[in-house]
Structures are given as structure tokens and as C-alpha cells.
Scaffold this active site. Structure first.
Site, short mmCIF file in Angstrom:
data_model
loop_
_atom_site.label_atom_id
_atom_site.label_comp_id
_atom_site.label_asym_id
_atom_site.label_seq_id
_atom_site.Cartn_x
_atom_site.Cartn_y
_atom_site.Cartn_z
CB SER A 258 32.78 83.63 71.89
OG SER A 258 34.05 84.20 72.02
CE LYS A 259 27.38 84.42 76.59
NZ LYS A 259 26.34 83.57 77.04
NE ARG A 260 36.76 81.06 73.24
CZ ARG A 260 37.08 81.18 71.96
NH1 ARG A 260 38.25 81.67 71.60
NH2 ARG A 260 36.23 80.81 71.03
#
Ligand code: GLU
Length: 502
Positions: A258-260
Site C-alpha cells: 500500500s501507499k501507507r
């Protein structure tokens, strides 16, 4: 119109944010397939979603692709026969095909307002195939009456008439035959009420007009494929071959990459956007090699391969459908290998921006002498700052003076060792690696101590730390004046400790 004989593939990102490493992997596989087969790699910008448009995305995208060396044969800045390559500049085309579908009875106007829709907004593009729950109420409206309402200015979207029965089957080059029940497919919106196409229409029209032979895209798009199959059919076009690439999972292997924000055990923020990999000092050739192996392999043991070897060996048959985890430790390891494979000159040039960024006033000549001392100790270029700061600092950062004292010794003994070393170093001629080594080893013998006992206080005195680059080379590069000054300071530190030592 049949498909061309030579491979034409595309990377078709939407400019909604910074390029993610998963997107880069899709671009890489398309590029590899094109280069392997002597085909054409096309870059197309799918920028019809104005709400999600991010003006920073395009420059970041072009820079990121160029950084990895993924040159495109057609697309932004290079042009090509099938342009323009920005969908926002092709909107007239999509409307034309939507009308063709209305005329052939394969699409219909839908006037439903979002208020009426329990299941969702009729304008929704249902991007990744999630059913919007539209009940097909307008499907049965009289086509001529509907056209009149639109001519009178009523707002409408255009939807594709999906078959209501049977199954849609297509062949995925990586996953084999995939078949879905038409009953669970939506009548997807093709053209929005503002005249802008949805992803589905624009993507299919452009793949056709740009004569794409193979679609290779992220696996999250798999659910949209049956609609695209029906769309090709309705338009009377041959569909390109299609392959959905395995998902890139995060290091735990549990969720999607994810972009997290991800934080490593040592507290460092792990990159997910391509620009952050570059800023962390990953070499593009290392990332290239590493990404090629996420979901593709050559054989069961070869991992380090040059760019050309990967191009020569790449094939869709060896892409594995199973999701693959992104292993940062492995990437760091690859990167270290690639760093050590560079010549001192090359590595110095790559390190220079990192040294400048750290605020050190280094000239290339000095850095050329430092590079060989640290190249074995680096897995990322951004580590250079922490490895060489003491070369550039006017004043060493505070260190614990107890580190000047070797094991089984006290402050007085450390003082004795350091003072003898100082005297010797003041006279070593020339002040270079070999002479320094000879002199210091001779001194250890004369003082009857192990070399390590003598070197530790010197190392800590000049570098301010216990673990540092090789001592003799470090002293040579640092120069006599600086070394003696720091040893004097260390002697002062030890003197202050002496009462402690009793
Ligand atoms: N614009 C889509 C994306 O952002 C393209 C998907 C496809 O390759 O068909 O990923």
C-alpha cells in the site's frame, strides 16, 4: 482491422499521484516484453478523471521512468503516429464511439439521478469492477425518445448493454481461461453526463486505435476485463491479448503493497514511491533487477542479471500468477552488490549528490579518495552521510570518551597509547596508508600491545566512533594536521577522565 504482427504494448497510468513502485513494476514488464520482442513501448496518460488529477504526477512519472531507463517509443514528449497520448486531448473520439454503440443498440442513455440510486451513483465509473448495483431501469426506454430527451438538454450518461445471460470468457496469458457469469456484471457507464469517458471506454478505444497487441496490467483490473471483452465485441474489434500481473504484496506478504507509511525496524521510513527509492540511494539498475524478479523468474537460482540479460530472457510464460511480497532486505542486498560493482569514479559521482544533500563541503577529488574506504559498507547511497561525516566536520560530534579506552585498559593506559601514536604520526613520512600502517604496527610491537588495543583509541579519536572505515586509509585522507588535532582533543578528554581511572 487485425492486430499488427509486431508487439505493441502500453503503460497507461492515471496521473493521480506519485508513481508507486507497483506501477513501476507494471511499466517494467511491458517495457521488457517490448524490448525482448523488438516491439514498441507506448506511454499513454489516462487523465480523464479531472477530480483525481494531480499536476505533480506527470513530471514525477516521466522522471521516474527515465530514471529506471524505461524509454518509451511513443507518448508524451516523444510523440508518435497514434497520438495524442493524453486521453484528455482525445475526448472527441470517445463520444463518437459511444454514439456508434447507441446506434447499434449496444448502449443506452440512462437518466437516473444519483438520488434514485440506492446502490450508488450512476456516474460512478466502478473502476475496478465493483458492481454499482444499477438496476438497468433505463435499458428498456425507447431509444428514439431517449435521444430526444437528450437533445432537449436533459442530462444523461451512456451505458453499455451487458448480455443478461450466459458467461463471458477470456484467456489471460498468465492465468489461463477466466469465465464470469454475465448476470453479475453491471451495465457499465461508458460516457459521463459531462461528455467525459469512463476508464472503460477510453481504455478500450485507445488500445484499439493505438493498435495495442498485448495488454499487461495490474491484477486489480481483472474484474473489468469481461466488460472490456463485451465492449470489443460490440465495437466489432479484435481484442488484444491480455495478461494480469501478480499483485505486489507488502513485506509481511499479508496485504497489498500500500501507499501507507512503512517503518523499518531501525526506524527508517521505507519507500513506496519511486522517487523515494531514488532519494534513499537505491541504484536504478539494482531496482530494475529486483523488480524484474517480483513475479517473474529466469530459472530457480539466477537472480543477479544485467539489464540486457533480463531483456534477452524475459518471457510472459515465466510470469507467475501468485502474488509476490516486496522484500526490502533483499533489495538492500542487491543494491549493495550493485554499489560494489561500480568503479570508484562511478560510485563517487553517484554519491556526490548525497554528500551535498547532507551539507558537506566535499570536492570530487576528496570524495574520490574516501569512496574506496566506504564502498564495502554501504547498501544504500544515503548511508554515505553517516559513514563519512567526520571527514567533513570542523569539530567531531560529541562521543563517549570511555570509548577511547580499549578493553582491559584504563584511561592512563589509553593516554599512553594515544600519546605515543601522536608522536609517531607527527613524523611519518610520507603520510600515506602504507607508511602509517608500518609505523603503527611497529609501535604496537614496541609497546607490546595487540594492534587492536592501539588502533581503537586512535580510531575513536579521529572518527569519533568505534566502527569506522579502515584506519590507515582514513588517516591518510584526513591528513596529518586534522588527525593530530583530534588526537590532542582526545588526550584532553582522557586527562579529564584520569581521576576516574584512579
Ligand atoms: N489507467 C489505468 C491505471 O491507472 C490503466 C489500467 C490498464 O492498464 O488498463 O492503472
Amino acid at each position: 482491422m487485425s492486430l499488427p504482427n509486431t508487439v505493441r504494448v502500453r503503460f497507461a497510468p492515471s496521473p493521480t499521484g506519485m508513481l508507486h513502485v507497483g506501477g513501476l513494476r507494471s511499466a517494467l514488464f511491458n517495457w521488457l516484453f517490448a524490448r525482448h520482442s523488438g516491439g514498441t513501448f507506448i506511454l499513454r496518460i489516462e487523465d480523464t478523471d479531472r477530480k483525481r488529477y494531480d499536476p505533480r504526477a506527470l513530471p514525477d512519472l516521466l522522471e521516474s521512468l527515465r530514471w529506471l531507463g524505461l524509454d518509451w517509443d511513443e507518448g508524451p514528449e516523444v510523440g508518435g503516429e497514434y497520438g495524442p497520448y493524453f486521453q484528455s486531448q482525445r475526448t472527441h473520439l470517445y463520444g463518437q464511439y459511444a454514439r456508434q454503440l447507441l446506434d447499434s443498440g449496444d448502449a443506452y442513455y440512462c437518466f437516473c439521478t444519483s438520488a434514485r440510486q440506492a446502490g450508488g451513483n450512476p456516474e460512478q465509473t466502478s473502476h475496478r469492477g465493483a458492481a454499482t448495483g444499477y438496476d438497468r431501469r433505463c435499458r428498456t426506454l425507447d431509444a428514439r425518445a431517449a435521444a430526444e430527451r437528450v437533445a432537449e438538454g436533459e442530462s444523461a450518461v451512456i451505458r453499455l448493454k451487458m448480455p443478461l445471460e450466459g458467461r463471458t470468457t477470456f484467456h489471460d496469458l498468465i492465468r489461463g481461461d477466466i469465465s464470469v457469469d454475465n448476470g453479475i456484471q453491471d451495465d457499465v457507464v461508458l460516457l459521463k453526463s459531462d461528455g467525459y469517458p469512463t476508464y472503460h471506454l477510453a481504455n478500450v478505444v485507445d488500445d484499439h486505435l493505438m493498435r495495442i497487441t498485448h495488454i499487461m496490467r495490474a491484477d486489480e483490473w481483472i474484474a473489468t476485463a469481461p466488460r472490456h471483452v463485451q465492449l470489443y465485441k460490440a465495437l466489432g474489434w479484435q481484442m488484444p491479448a491480455i495478461a494480469h500481473l501478480p499483485v505486489v504484496l507488502d513485506p509481511s506478504g499479508k496485504g497489498k503493497m500500500s501507499k501507507r507509511k512503512k517503518v523499518a525496524a531501525d526506524g527508517r521510513v521505507l519507500p513506496v514511491h519511486v522517487r523515494d527509492f531514488r532519494e534513499a540511494g537505491y541504484l536504478p539498475e539494482a531496482l530494475f533487477n529486483f523488480l524484474a524478479l517480483i513475479g517473474w523468474h529466469y530459472d530457480d537460482h539466477t537472480e543477479l542479471m544485467t539489464r540486457q540479460e533480463i531483456v534477452d530472457r524475459f518471457s510472459i510464460e515465466r510470469i507467475n500468477p501468485a502474488a509476490a511480497a516486496f522484500n526490502y532486505a533483499k533489495l538492500d542486498n542487491f543494491n549493495g552488490v550493485y554499489i560494489r560493482g561500480l568503479t570508484v569514479e562511478e560510485l563517487t559521482d553517484r554519491l556526490m549528490p548525497f554528500v551535498v544533500r547532507a551539507g558537506f563541503h566535499a570536492d570530487r577529488q576528496t570524495l574520490l579518495r574516501i569512496t574506496p574506504l566506504v564502498r564495502e559498507r554501504m547498501e544504500r547511497l544515503d548511508q554515505i552521510a553517516g559513514l563519512v561525516d567526520f571527514f567533513f566536520a570542523e569539530q567531531l560530534a560529541d562521543y563517549d570518551p570511555l570509548e577511547l579506552i580499549p578493553k582491559k585498559a584504563d584511561a592512563a593506559e589509553a593516554c599512553r597509547l594515544l600519546a605515543s601514536a601522536r608522536e609517531l604520526l607527527a613524523g611519518v613520512e610520507p603520510f600515506d596508508h602504507d607508511s602509517i600502517e608500518r609505523a603503527l604496527r611497529g609501535l604496537a610491537e614496541r609497546l607490546d600491545v595487540k594492534a587492536g588495543q592501539l588502533f581503537q583509541p586512535i580510531r575513536v579519536a579521529v572518527c569519533g566512533r568505534l566502527v569506522a572505515p579502515p584506519l590507515f586509509g582514513t588517516l591518510e585522507v584526513m591528513g596529518r594536521e586534522c588527525a593530530l588535532k583530534r588526537i590532542d582533543q582526545a588526550l584532553g578528554n582522557l586527562a579529564a577522565l584520569a581521576p576516574l581511572a584512579g
